[in-house]
Design a protein around this motif. Sequence first.
Motif, PDB file in Angstrom:
ATOM      1  N   LEU A  99     -40.254 -47.475  51.424  1.00 54.68           N
ATOM      2  CA  LEU A  99     -40.715 -46.983  52.578  1.00 54.68           C
ATOM      3  C   LEU A  99     -42.062 -46.659  52.193  1.00 54.68           C
ATOM      4  CD1 LEU A  99     -38.031 -44.665  54.165  1.00 54.68           C
ATOM      5  CD2 LEU A  99     -38.476 -46.840  54.971  1.00 54.68           C
ATOM      6  N   TRP A 148     -44.491 -49.652  56.701  1.00 53.51           N
ATOM      7  CA  TRP A 148     -44.742 -49.087  58.084  1.00 53.51           C
ATOM      8  C   TRP A 148     -45.938 -49.961  58.751  1.00 53.51           C
ATOM      9  CZ3 TRP A 148     -41.314 -46.114  59.789  1.00 53.51           C
ATOM     10  CH2 TRP A 148     -40.561 -45.267  58.791  1.00 53.51           C
ATOM     11  N   ALA A 199     -43.554 -52.544  60.066  1.00 55.89           N
ATOM     12  CA  ALA A 199     -42.816 -52.014  61.158  1.00 55.89           C
ATOM     13  C   ALA A 199     -43.464 -52.118  62.463  1.00 55.89           C
ATOM     14  CB  ALA A 199     -42.302 -50.625  61.035  1.00 55.89           C
ATOM     15  N   VAL A 200     -44.768 -51.590  62.308  1.00 49.56           N
ATOM     16  CA  VAL A 200     -45.858 -51.553  63.552  1.00 49.56           C
ATOM     17  C   VAL A 200     -45.810 -52.997  64.005  1.00 49.56           C
ATOM     18  CG1 VAL A 200     -48.184 -51.297  64.184  1.00 49.56           C
ATOM     19  CG2 VAL A 200     -46.898 -49.564  62.985  1.00 49.56           C
ATOM     20  N   TYR A 212     -46.594 -48.025  52.295  1.00 51.03           N
ATOM     21  CA  TYR A 212     -47.643 -48.585  53.603  1.00 51.03           C
ATOM     22  C   TYR A 212     -47.285 -49.951  54.107  1.00 51.03           C
ATOM     23  CZ  TYR A 212     -50.503 -44.313  52.624  1.00 51.03           C
ATOM     24  OH  TYR A 212     -51.284 -43.230  52.517  1.00 51.03           O
TER      25      TYR A 212
END
Lengths: 152, 150
Positions: free
Chosen positions: B121, B126, B129-130, B123
């Motif tokens: 998990l 994420w 994921a965006v 940078y």
Amino acid sequence: MLFLENISSILLGIHLVTAIVSLIALLAAFSYIVLASNKDWKTGVKASILGAWGYIVTFVLGLLIYPVFRVKVRAADFDKVRPWATGIFEVKEHIGAIALFAAIAVIVLAGSTNDKSEDNRKKLFTFLVSTVTLVFVIKFIAGFVLTVLNRM
Amino acid sequence: MKDQTLKFISYFITIATFIYVFVGITGVNLPAYYPVLHKWSISPIKDAVSMGFYGRVAFTLIVSLIATFILTAFTKTKDTNESLLAGFTKASVIFGIFFFIGEEWHKWGIEKMKFDSKPFLNYEFWFFAVLVTIFVSIVCFTTGNCRKKK
């Protein structure tokens, strides 16, 4: 002296003016063709042509001032101190190239696209106008951010 | 496809986007401009600021236009699946845009900023994921499944 360095400020100013005109035209086209419930194809297509040509002119002006930016701003400052700013520029540059292909397509299709056109043509034209508009908004904001960073 | 102009444009955008993306992935040696040296070179010049964008855009436009003309002429009298071609066109544009957002921001916004790290998990996760969330939303909206019914 770098290519067109002596007139780079003038070219940058013209680049900004054409960007503003293009942005207004593209947002108008987007409103008429995409957002409006009663779509005005005639006005929307005219705005699309202006916006797409404006996009291409702005793109070409960007190409002309790129050498000065590449050396005096990116290599001298962004790459070393603020690589994330180079990241913003690189994204702006490459998605801009893809939107260039879409802008060329808008101009080619616009001449024979109207409210009587077949659905396939209208849908693709709508998608292309939306793409060029969205990418241009992103590039406009990115350009503004990079200009502010350069002045800091 | 009856609309030859529409077919031409669909082929052009799809091919141009593919070429623009893959000419970089495959590492094709294109002429680069060296602004301080005022010269063009296909072989990299060490320790010199280079600009590959001109060569990449020009190469893409030239090759894609040639390929499009040939393909359109070859398929002039053949039936074309219009929906499939339109889907290819839209997908290639969306993919191309996301590719460069992902690639360039990972390189300059994460790696060069030394935000890359080993945990799952991190940078990069994420950011990924965006991008996936936005991509799926676009797919949903462009296929008409996520719009408010009038």
